[in-house]
Design a protein around this motif. Structure first.
Motif, PDB file in Angstrom:
ATOM      1  N   VAL A 463      44.258  27.916  45.216  1.00  0.00           N
ATOM      2  CA  VAL A 463      43.631  28.222  43.927  1.00  0.00           C
ATOM      3  C   VAL A 463      44.509  29.211  43.155  1.00  0.00           C
ATOM      4  N   PRO A 464      44.755  28.972  41.841  1.00  0.00           N
ATOM      5  CA  PRO A 464      45.587  29.903  41.065  1.00  0.00           C
ATOM      6  C   PRO A 464      44.897  31.250  40.908  1.00  0.00           C
ATOM      7  N   SER A 465      45.694  32.319  40.914  1.00  0.00           N
ATOM      8  CA  SER A 465      45.153  33.664  40.730  1.00  0.00           C
ATOM      9  C   SER A 465      44.782  33.886  39.257  1.00  0.00           C
ATOM     10  N   LYS A 470      48.687  43.548  34.467  1.00  0.00           N
ATOM     11  CA  LYS A 470      50.117  43.648  34.707  1.00  0.00           C
ATOM     12  C   LYS A 470      50.846  42.325  34.437  1.00  0.00           C
ATOM     13  N   ASP A 471      50.077  41.193  34.353  1.00  0.00           N
ATOM     14  CA  ASP A 471      50.682  39.912  34.029  1.00  0.00           C
ATOM     15  C   ASP A 471      50.851  39.719  32.534  1.00  0.00           C
TER      16      ASP A 471
END
Length: 476
Positions: A463-465, A470-471
């Motif tokens: 599953v994608p985070s 911070k992204d």
């Protein structure tokens, strides 16, 4: 100008839609083709299992010790085996029983029709290492070229209903003699290939003494109705079991510790209707190598290796299953199912040819197989050894299905397809592939119609985070 741009955009959209429709039709056709082939393959596999019967068992029995053999490891027992074979031939067949003991045999055993050679538990056929004992030469094949050479240690030509069974051992005892010949074989090897290309009559291709072409351990040539089961094989001089131009064959429950040079386990060549199952391999070369003649000899024979089922085998050695490179008469209808590893294999499934070979490899199915650590997992190449690149005998490779293939670690490449511009590899389907670790997941060159589904190479993404502060590059 505005109208022109609108028209241009509409035309571009239409072309894109047409392209997408065409691509979808091609992919749908490929999927339907593969599904239909899978159904046909399943029906063929089930039908094959009904017709592969192996050898009939003869009723008359001969105990080899009653023919004068002594299992003391010192007396030459070849005369006793020769007498037993003559009696079997005269009476229309026999079940020859070899009780526990160590039987020295100074020369080859030449089988006859309707014979079952049973090596009971504790029995060992211990062949002499003296090359002179395997003369005169017999008709055979060496790396896909027909010729006359030293006799295989157990040899049958033009026979029917032949069995080699039991939990005993066949020891080729070749460690100090034949296995050292490889470094001296080049001259004779190249001569045989030149005679192949020149179409020299086979009767003039005479080797044996003065040449260094190693004999096979077991070779059945132009035979039908064969069973080889349970025996333990070790120290073979060359290939262990060579099934040449033969049919209706069962190889079952065989065990190996055959790690001398070129100790292939089982080599079906120009043979058909074969069941290979429950084998425990431990070989110094290919576990199973399916072949069909080299270059001109293969084309002239025009006898493909076909209708081969390989299941529930345990691989250990160099390559698990190979098709080629001597495959000029073609390989087709091979079903590989529920096999796994007993130890390290350099390559799992390896299909190899080059523009010298011609021929075809088609209708190859791999299902539910598992490996631990390999160099390459599934490798198909039309450029083997970089040979023949200036030739034009391109091979056809098509209709390959892999459904269920797992591997823990791949050192180099997981899935490799290397076709040629002249003949791309066509119609390939990969399903349910799981490779935990691989530096190179996919390498496809000159291919057409390759479909993949449920494939995870290098682990499963999961599953994608969620995006965090911070992204967000714009927050800086």
């Amino acid at each position: 100008m505005k109208s022109f741009n609108i028209l241009k955009n509409n035309l571009s959209l239409q072309n894109k839609n047409l392209y997408n429709m065409k691509t979808t039709r091609i992919l749908l056709a490929v999927v339907l083709f593969i599904i239909s082939k899978t159904v046909i393959a399943g029906n063929m596999r089930d039908s094959l299992l009904q017709v592969i019967t192996g050898a009939a068992m003869p009723k008359k029995t001969i105990t080899i010790t009653k023919e004068g053999a002594k299992g003391d490891g010192r007396q030459d027992c070849k005369p006793a085996f020769d007498r037993a074979m003559r009696k079997a031939a005269k009476s229309g067949g026999a079940h020859i029983i070899v009780p526990a003991g160590d039987y020295l045999i100074n020369g080859p055993i030449h089988l006859v029709s309707n014979v079952c050679l049973e090596l009971q538990e504790g029995a060992t056929l211990h062949f002499s290492s003296n090359p002179d004992y395997y003369l005169p030469v017999v008709r055979t094949s060496w790396e896909g070229t027909f010729l006359q050479n030293y006799s295989p240690f157990i040899y049958g030509y033009g026979l029917h209903d032949v069995s080699i069974i039991g939990k005993g051992t066949i020891d080729g005892n070749a460690g100090n003699t034949f296995s050292t010949w490889r470094k001296q074989q080049k001259e004779s090897q190249m001569l045989s290939r030149q005679q192949n290309h020149d179409e020299t009559p086979v009767s003039e291709r005479n080797y044996g003494k003065g040449h260094m072409l190693r004999p096979h351990l077991i070779q059945l040539f132009n035979c039908r109705n064969i069973t080889i089961s349970e025996i333990f094989i070790t120290n073979a001089p060359f290939w262990c079991i060579h099934l040449l131009q033969s049919e209706n064959i069962i190889c079952r429950g065989i065990r190996y510790d055959a790690k001398l040079v070129n100790n292939d386990g089982i080599d079906p060549e120009m043979s058909r209707n074969i069941l290979i199952e429950d084998i425990h391999f431990n070989n110094g070369d290919d576990n199973i190598a399916i072949k069909s003649g080299r270059d001109n000899d293969g084309w002239a024979a025009n006898t493909p290796s076909e209708n081969i089922i390989i299941r529930n085998c345990h691989f250990k050695g160099l390559h698990a299953i190979v098709m080629g490179s001597e495959m000029s008469a073609g390989v087709q209808n091979v079903f590989i199912d529920s096999c796994d590893y007993a130890g390290y294999c350099k390559r799992g499934i390896f299909i190899k040819t080059n523009p010298d070979r011609g021929g075809f490899v088609r209708n190859i199915e791999v299902r539910n197989c598992m490996f631990d650590e390999v160099e390459d997992l599934y490798y198909v190449t039309s450029m083997y050894a970089g040979e023949g690149m200036d030739n034009t005998h391109f091979s056809t490779i098509e209709n390959l299905l892999v459904d269920g293939l797992k591997c823990k670690k791949v050192r180099k490449a997981a899935l490799v397809l290397q076709g040629t511009v002249a003949k791309p590899i066509r119609n390939v389907c990969f399903k349910n592939i799981q490779v935990d670790e691989a530096p190179n997941g996919i390498s496809f060159d000159n291919t057409e119609n390759v479909v993949m589904s449920n494939c995870h190479i290098g682990g499963q993404a999961g599953v994608p985070s969620q995006v965090s502060a911070k992204d967000n590059l714009f927050s800086k």
